[in-house]
Design a protein around this motif. Structure first.
Motif, PDB file in Angstrom:
ATOM      1  N   ALA A  24      47.483 102.150  13.708  1.00 17.09           N
ATOM      2  CA  ALA A  24      47.127 103.291  14.562  1.00 17.09           C
ATOM      3  C   ALA A  24      48.256 104.312  14.593  1.00 17.09           C
ATOM      4  CB  ALA A  24      46.813 102.803  15.976  1.00 17.09           C
ATOM      5  N   GLU A  45      59.531 101.405  16.520  1.00 12.66           N
ATOM      6  CA  GLU A  45      58.901 100.115  16.230  1.00 12.66           C
ATOM      7  C   GLU A  45      59.853  99.017  16.679  1.00 12.66           C
ATOM      8  OE1 GLU A  45      56.056  98.597  15.125  1.00 12.66           O
ATOM      9  OE2 GLU A  45      57.292  96.815  15.399  1.00 12.66           O
ATOM     10  N   LYS A  46      59.359  98.064  17.496  1.00 15.65           N
ATOM     11  CA  LYS A  46      60.248  97.022  18.030  1.00 15.65           C
ATOM     12  C   LYS A  46      60.606  95.963  16.990  1.00 15.65           C
ATOM     13  CE  LYS A  46      56.467  94.492  20.382  1.00 15.65           C
ATOM     14  NZ  LYS A  46      56.117  93.436  19.445  1.00 15.65           N
ATOM     15  N   SER A  56      47.534  89.911  11.151  1.00 15.43           N
ATOM     16  CA  SER A  56      46.100  90.222  11.146  1.00 15.43           C
ATOM     17  C   SER A  56      45.435  89.257  10.185  1.00 15.43           C
ATOM     18  CB  SER A  56      45.943  91.677  10.701  1.00 15.43           C
ATOM     19  OG  SER A  56      44.639  92.125  10.931  1.00 15.43           O
ATOM     20  N   GLY A  57      44.148  89.472   9.814  1.00 19.73           N
ATOM     21  CA  GLY A  57      43.447  88.576   8.899  1.00 19.73           C
ATOM     22  C   GLY A  57      43.998  88.629   7.495  1.00 19.73           C
ATOM     23  N   VAL A  59      40.713  91.257   6.391  1.00 19.86           N
ATOM     24  CA  VAL A  59      39.732  91.942   5.548  1.00 19.86           C
ATOM     25  C   VAL A  59      39.548  93.317   6.161  1.00 19.86           C
ATOM     26  CG1 VAL A  59      37.319  92.004   4.841  1.00 19.86           C
ATOM     27  CG2 VAL A  59      38.551  89.838   4.878  1.00 19.86           C
ATOM     28  N   ALA A 142      60.397 100.603  22.700  1.00 25.49           N
ATOM     29  CA  ALA A 142      60.214 101.551  23.801  1.00 25.49           C
ATOM     30  C   ALA A 142      60.097 100.720  25.069  1.00 25.49           C
ATOM     31  CB  ALA A 142      58.962 102.387  23.574  1.00 25.49           C
ATOM     32  N   GLU A 187      50.735 100.465  20.761  1.00 28.54           N
ATOM     33  CA  GLU A 187      51.437  99.168  20.841  1.00 28.54           C
ATOM     34  C   GLU A 187      50.575  97.982  20.450  1.00 28.54           C
ATOM     35  OE1 GLU A 187      52.365 100.004  25.126  1.00 28.54           O
ATOM     36  OE2 GLU A 187      54.310  99.203  24.563  1.00 28.54           O
ATOM     37  N   CYS A 326      44.506  99.385  19.115  1.00 26.67           N
ATOM     38  CA  CYS A 326      44.170  98.238  19.970  1.00 26.67           C
ATOM     39  C   CYS A 326      44.844  98.298  21.331  1.00 26.67           C
ATOM     40  CB  CYS A 326      44.476  96.929  19.249  1.00 26.67           C
ATOM     41  SG  CYS A 326      43.123  96.493  18.129  1.00 26.67           S
ATOM     42  N   SER A 339      41.406  97.144  12.408  1.00 24.86           N
ATOM     43  CA  SER A 339      42.408  98.019  11.784  1.00 24.86           C
ATOM     44  C   SER A 339      41.793  99.350  11.361  1.00 24.86           C
ATOM     45  CB  SER A 339      43.064  97.318  10.600  1.00 24.86           C
ATOM     46  OG  SER A 339      42.102  97.019   9.626  1.00 24.86           O
TER      47      SER A 339
HETATM   48  C1  LIG Z   1      44.367  86.757  13.840  1.00 27.16           C
HETATM   49  C2  LIG Z   1      43.855  88.166  13.687  1.00 27.16           C
HETATM   50  C3  LIG Z   1      42.982  88.463  12.667  1.00 27.16           C
HETATM   51  C4  LIG Z   1      42.522  89.763  12.500  1.00 27.16           C
HETATM   52  N1  LIG Z   1      41.733  90.044  11.421  1.00 27.16           N
HETATM   53  C5  LIG Z   1      41.403  91.328  11.164  1.00 27.16           C
HETATM   54  C6  LIG Z   1      40.735  91.646   9.965  1.00 27.16           C
HETATM   55  O1  LIG Z   1      40.447  90.782   9.142  1.00 27.16           O
HETATM   56  N2  LIG Z   1      40.424  92.943   9.748  1.00 27.16           N
HETATM   57  C7  LIG Z   1      40.769  93.943  10.636  1.00 27.16           C
HETATM   58  O2  LIG Z   1      40.467  95.121  10.380  1.00 27.16           O
HETATM   59  N3  LIG Z   1      41.396  93.658  11.786  1.00 27.16           N
HETATM   60  C8  LIG Z   1      41.736  92.384  12.061  1.00 27.16           C
HETATM   61  N4  LIG Z   1      42.432  92.089  13.201  1.00 27.16           N
HETATM   62  C9  LIG Z   1      42.710  93.159  14.173  1.00 27.16           C
HETATM   63  C10 LIG Z   1      43.790  94.111  13.684  1.00 27.16           C
HETATM   64  O3  LIG Z   1      44.927  93.386  13.307  1.00 27.16           O
HETATM   65  C11 LIG Z   1      44.122  95.106  14.794  1.00 27.16           C
HETATM   66  O4  LIG Z   1      42.931  95.766  15.156  1.00 27.16           O
HETATM   67  C12 LIG Z   1      45.147  96.122  14.344  1.00 27.16           C
HETATM   68  O5  LIG Z   1      46.325  95.502  13.910  1.00 27.16           O
HETATM   69  C13 LIG Z   1      45.441  97.086  15.483  1.00 27.16           C
HETATM   70  O6  LIG Z   1      46.346  98.048  15.034  1.00 27.16           O
HETATM   71  P1  LIG Z   1      47.313  98.784  16.068  1.00 27.16           P
HETATM   72  O7  LIG Z   1      48.107  99.733  15.252  1.00 27.16           O
HETATM   73  O8  LIG Z   1      46.521  99.297  17.189  1.00 27.16           O
HETATM   74  O9  LIG Z   1      48.246  97.641  16.679  1.00 27.16           O
HETATM   75  P2  LIG Z   1      49.182  96.559  15.987  1.00 27.16           P
HETATM   76  O10 LIG Z   1      48.742  96.273  14.608  1.00 27.16           O
HETATM   77  O11 LIG Z   1      49.286  95.432  16.932  1.00 27.16           O
HETATM   78  O12 LIG Z   1      50.587  97.286  15.881  1.00 27.16           O
HETATM   79  C14 LIG Z   1      51.335  97.616  17.016  1.00 27.16           C
HETATM   80  C15 LIG Z   1      52.781  97.850  16.605  1.00 27.16           C
HETATM   81  O13 LIG Z   1      53.476  98.391  17.719  1.00 27.16           O
HETATM   82  C16 LIG Z   1      54.694  97.706  17.897  1.00 27.16           C
HETATM   83  N5  LIG Z   1      55.034  97.796  19.324  1.00 27.16           N
HETATM   84  C17 LIG Z   1      54.336  97.269  20.359  1.00 27.16           C
HETATM   85  N6  LIG Z   1      54.923  97.577  21.522  1.00 27.16           N
HETATM   86  C18 LIG Z   1      56.027  98.311  21.220  1.00 27.16           C
HETATM   87  C19 LIG Z   1      57.036  98.913  22.007  1.00 27.16           C
HETATM   88  N7  LIG Z   1      57.017  98.860  23.343  1.00 27.16           N
HETATM   89  N8  LIG Z   1      58.046  99.569  21.361  1.00 27.16           N
HETATM   90  C20 LIG Z   1      58.057  99.656  20.008  1.00 27.16           C
HETATM   91  N9  LIG Z   1      57.121  99.089  19.219  1.00 27.16           N
HETATM   92  C21 LIG Z   1      56.103  98.444  19.823  1.00 27.16           C
HETATM   93  C22 LIG Z   1      54.408  96.303  17.418  1.00 27.16           C
HETATM   94  O14 LIG Z   1      55.595  95.625  17.081  1.00 27.16           O
HETATM   95  C23 LIG Z   1      53.488  96.556  16.224  1.00 27.16           C
HETATM   96  O15 LIG Z   1      54.228  96.748  15.048  1.00 27.16           O
HETATM   97  C24 LIG Z   1      42.914  90.791  13.409  1.00 27.16           C
HETATM   98  C25 LIG Z   1      43.798  90.492  14.445  1.00 27.16           C
HETATM   99  C26 LIG Z   1      44.281  89.196  14.585  1.00 27.16           C
HETATM  100  C27 LIG Z   1      45.268  88.894  15.672  1.00 27.16           C
END
Ligand SMILES: Cc1cc2nc3c(=O)[nH]c(=O)nc-3n(C[C@H](O)[C@H](O)[C@H](O)COP(=O)(O)OP(=O)(O)OC[C@H]3O[C@@H](n4cnc5c(N)ncnc54)[C@H](O)[C@@H]3O)c2cc1C
Ligand code: SF4
Length: 550
Positions: A24, A45-46, A56-57, A59, A142, A187, A326, A339
Motif C-alpha cells: 500500500a 519502514e520499521k 504473505s501467501g 498468490v 513511526a 502499517e 490493510c 495485496s
Molecule cells: C499468512 C498470510 C497470507 C496471505 N496471503 C495472501 C495472498 O496469497 N495474496 C494476497 O494478495 N494477500 C495475501 N495476504 C494479505 C496481504 O499480505 C496483505 O493484504 C498486504 O500485505 C497488505 O499490505 P499493506 O501494505 O497494507 O500492509 P503490510 O504488507 O502489512 O505492510 C505494512 C508495512 O508497514 C510497516 N510498518 C507498520 N507499522 C509501522 C510503523 N509504525 N512505522 C514504520 N513502519 C511500519 C511494516 O513493517 C510493513 O513493512 C496474506 C496475509 C497473510 C498474513
C-alpha cells in the motif's frame, strides 16, 4: 527525564509522509511521483530493510501491479510463477474432498494470478519508487503522530538508545519529526498508530467491528519430485472444528519452493486452542505431508490479517491524513487476498492527495478518497464477498461456508438474498472461560515435519535490542492475573506464535513473563487479549523479524 527536558527533535518537511513500506505505502509513493515528479515523498519502514517485516501467501491478483507499473510483466527483476493448477479441498481427519472448480464462484479462481514472495514484490516496488525520487528510510519506526490544530501534521520516529529501565544509554539518539501536508498510514493489519487515529477521530463509528485472523507460514525447499510448479491448493476443515474458522494454503513456486500456511480466525472461543499447533497438525494430513518429505524448512513467521471486509472498513480520511491498505482492512477473506487492494487503495489515496496538493491544499480531509473506494474496483471486490465471514462465524464451517458460497454466486449475478450481514462481537470478546472448555492435546513435534515454537522463531531471524523498554505494554498486571490467567487459562501462551508470553510459577508466586525479544510483530496479542489489556507499540526501529522472502 520528562519530554520537555529532552533535546528538540530535528524536523524535515515533505509534501507526503508514508508510514510503512508494504504494497500500500509503496504503491502510494510511486503513484504520487508518477502524477507529479516534484512532490516530495518519504516512506518510513520499521523493518531493517524493505520486505523484512512482510509476510504473505502469496498468490497475487495482478490488477494492482498492472495499473501501477504496466511494464512489469515484461521485466525479469520481479520473480513470479504463473498459477497453473488451482485446487480446493474440504479436509476430514484422514480424507479430503475436492470441490470441483466448476462449483466455485468465478471470483475464487486463481487462473491469471501469480505466486510470489510479497517481500520480493515490495523490494521491487521500493526500487521503482527510489528511481522516481522517493526517499525510503528502513529501520525507522513511526512511534508518534504529530498534530497541529487537531490535524495530523506528520509523524515522529522513536528515540533510539533508551534502556529497559528508561535511562538514556550512550547511544541515545532523539527521534526525528517528519512533517507533511498529508500523512498516509500504511502499517498493515492492526497498525499501532492507525489504531490510535481510528480511536481519536472516531473513524469506526457506524461500522461493524474489524475482524481478524492470524496467518502462520513456513517456506520449504522441497525435494524436486514433490514440486509441482504453479500449483495452488487451499483447504478448510480439519484440524479445526466446525465452530472455528480458518484454512490452509500450499503454493508451489520458484525453484522448488513451497509456501505452506494456515489461517485461524481470531473469533475462536476455546482458550486452549493454539493456532501454531493447529498449523503443525495440519501438515500431518495425508493430502500434504508427503510434499515435505526430504525437504527443508527455511523460514517461519506469522502476521495478523483483517477479515471484516466491506462492513468494517473505517472512514478512511481525517484532517491531514488517510488510512490505506490493510491498516484500513481491504482484505478479501474467501480469496485470501489483500495485496491487490492494498496497492489500489494506495494509488487511489495518492491520486486524491495529488489533486489536493495541486490546488494548494494541506492538512485538510481527503473526503473524495473516502467517497471513492466503495465505487472503485476495491469496493466491487469486497462487496460480492461481504456475507461470507458473518455466515461462517454465525453458522460454522459446514453450513456457513456453503451459504457463503451461494451468496457469492448470487452476488456474481448482481443480487443477494441476505442484504449485508453484521459481524457480531469483536474478536477479543469471543473467548469462553477456560472452565467451560476442554483442553486440547496436541501431538509432540517430530523435528522433521512438525516443530516447536522456539526453533520456528529462530527461522524468522528475529532480533531486537534487548536493553530497551518492553514494547508489549500490559496496562494492568493485576487484571492480567485475575482474568487472563484465572478465568481464561492464559491464552496468550497459546495464541502468540513466537512463545513471547509465559505464566511461570516460581517460589509459590505466579509471574507473567514477556520474552519481548522473540516478538515477530504479528499483532495478535493486541487483538485477542480478552480485556484489551495488551498494547503493542513499535520497538526500536530495525528490530523484529528479518524475513528474507516471505
Ligand atoms: C499468512 C498470510 C497470507 C496471505 N496471503 C495472501 C495472498 O496469497 N495474496 C494476497 O494478495 N494477500 C495475501 N495476504 C494479505 C496481504 O499480505 C496483505 O493484504 C498486504 O500485505 C497488505 O499490505 P499493506 O501494505 O497494507 O500492509 P503490510 O504488507 O502489512 O505492510 C505494512 C508495512 O508497514 C510497516 N510498518 C507498520 N507499522 C509501522 C510503523 N509504525 N512505522 C514504520 N513502519 C511500519 C511494516 O513493517 C510493513 O513493512 C496474506 C496475509 C497473510 C498474513
Ligand atoms: S507478542 Fe504479540 S505481536 Fe509479538 S509475536 Fe506474540 S502475539 Fe504476535
Amino acid at each position: 527525564m520528562s519530554a520537555s527536558d529532552l533535546p528538540a527533535r530535528e524536523a524535515m518537511e515533505f509534501d507526503v509522509v508514508i508510514v510503512g513500506a508494504g504494497p500500500a505505502g509503496l504503491a502510494a509513493a510511486i503513484r504520487l511521483k508518477q502524477l507529479s515528479p516534484e512532490t516530495s515523498v518519504v516512506v518510513v519502514e520499521k523493518g531493517s530493510e524493505v520486505g523484512a517485516h512482510i509476510l504473505s501467501g502469496a498468490v497475487i491478483d495482478p490488477i494492482g501491479l498492472d495499473r501501477l507499473i504496466p511494464e512489469w510483466r515484461g521485466e525479469e527483476t520481479l520473480a513470479r510463477t504463473a498459477v497453473s493448477v488451482d485446487r480446493f479441498y474440504v479436509l476430514g481427519s484422514s480424507g479430503a474432498l475436492r470441490l470441483p472448480n466448476l462449483l466455485m464462484p468465478p471470483l475464487m479462481s486463481n487462473h491469471g494470478n501469480f505466486i510470489v514472495s510479497l517481500g520480493d514484490v515490495c523490494r521491487y516496488l521500493a526500487r521503482k519508487a527510489e528511481a522516481l525520487g522517493v526517499e525510503i528510510y528502513p529501520g525507522f519506526a513511526a512511534a508518534e503522530v504529530l498534530f497541529e490544530n487537531d490535524a495530523v501534521a506528520g509523524i515522529a520516529t522513536g528515540d533510539m538508545g533508551v534502556a529497559k529501565d528508561g535511562h538514556h544509554k550512550a547511544s541515545f539518539t532523539r527521534g526525528m519529526e517528519l512533517r507533511a501536508k498529508y500523512t498516509f498510514f500504511a502499517e498493515g493489519a492492526r497498525g499501532s498508530l492507525s489504531k490510535t487515529l481510528i480511536e481519536r477521530f472516531g473513524l469506526a463509528q457506524n461500522r461493524q467491528p474489524q475482524k481478524y485472523g492470524i496467518g502462520l507460514k513456513e517456506l520449504w525447499q522441497v525435494a524436486p519430485e514433490q514440486f509441482r510448479s504453479g500449483l495452488v491448493q487451499h483447504t478448510m476443515g480439519w484440524p479445526l472444528g466446525n465452530r472455528t474458522g480458518g484454512g490452509s494454503f500450499v503454493y508451489h513456486f520458484g525453484d522448488n519452493l513451497v509456501a505452506v500456511g494456515f489461517v485461524v480466525h481470531l473469533n475462536y472461543q476455546n482458550p486452549y486452542l493454539s493456532p501454531f499447533e493447529e498449523f503443525q497438525r495440519f501438515k500431518m494430513h495425508p493430502l500434504v505431508r508427503d510434499t515435505f518429505g526430504g525437504g527443508k524448512r527455511i523460514c517461519y513467521g506469522a502476521r495478523a490479517i483483517t477479515e471484516g471486509g466491506w462492513q468494517s472498513v473505517p472512514k478512511l480520511a481525517f484532517a491531514g491524513g488517510a488510512l490505506i491498505g490493510c491498516a484500513a482492512g481491504f482484505m478479501n477473506v474467501p480469496r485470501i487476498k489483500g495485496s491487490h487492494n492494498a496497492m489500489l487503495s494506495g494509488m487511489l489515496a495518492a491520486e486524491h492527495a495529488a489533486a489536493a496538493l495541486a490546488e494548494g491544499r494541506a492538512h485538510d480531509e481527503l473526503t473524495d478518497y473516502d467517497a471513492a473506494w466503495r465505487g472503485s474496483p476495491i469496493g466491487r471486490d469486497l462487496w460480492r464477498v461481504r456475507n461470507v465471514k458473518p455466515l461462517w462465524s454465525a453458522l460454522g464451517t459446514a453450513v456457513g461456508v456453503a451459504l457463503g458460497a451461494a451468496d457469492m454466486w448470487t452476488n456474481t449475478l448482481g443480487f443477494s438474498l441476505l442484504g449485508t450481514l453484521p459481524h457480531g462481537k469483536p474478536d477479543f470478546a469471543t473467548l469462553k472461560p477456560a472452565a467451560d472448555c476442554r483442553p486440547i492435546a496436541y501431538p509432540k513435534p517430530d523435528g522433521k515435519l512438525t516443530f516447536d515454537r522456539l526453533s520456528s522463531v529462530y527461522l524468522s531471524n528475529t532480533n531486537h535490542e534487548e536493553d530497551q523498554p518492553v514494547h508489549l505494554i500490559v496496562r494492568d498486571r493485576a487484571l492480567q492475573k485475575a482474568s487472563e490467567h484465572d478465568v481464561y487459562g492464559g491464552p496468550s501462551a497459546r495464541y502468540c506464535p513466537a512463545g513471547v508470553y509465559e505464566w511461570i510459577e516460581q517460589g509459590g508466586q505466579l509471574r507473567y513473563v514477556i520474552n519481548a525479544q522473540n516478538c515477530v510483530h504479528c499483532k495478535t496479542c493486541d487483538i485477542k487479549d480478552p480485556n484489551q489489556n495488551i498494547n503493542w507499540v513499535p520497538p526500536e526501529g530495525g528490530g523484529g523479524p528479518n524475513y528474507p522472502n516471505m
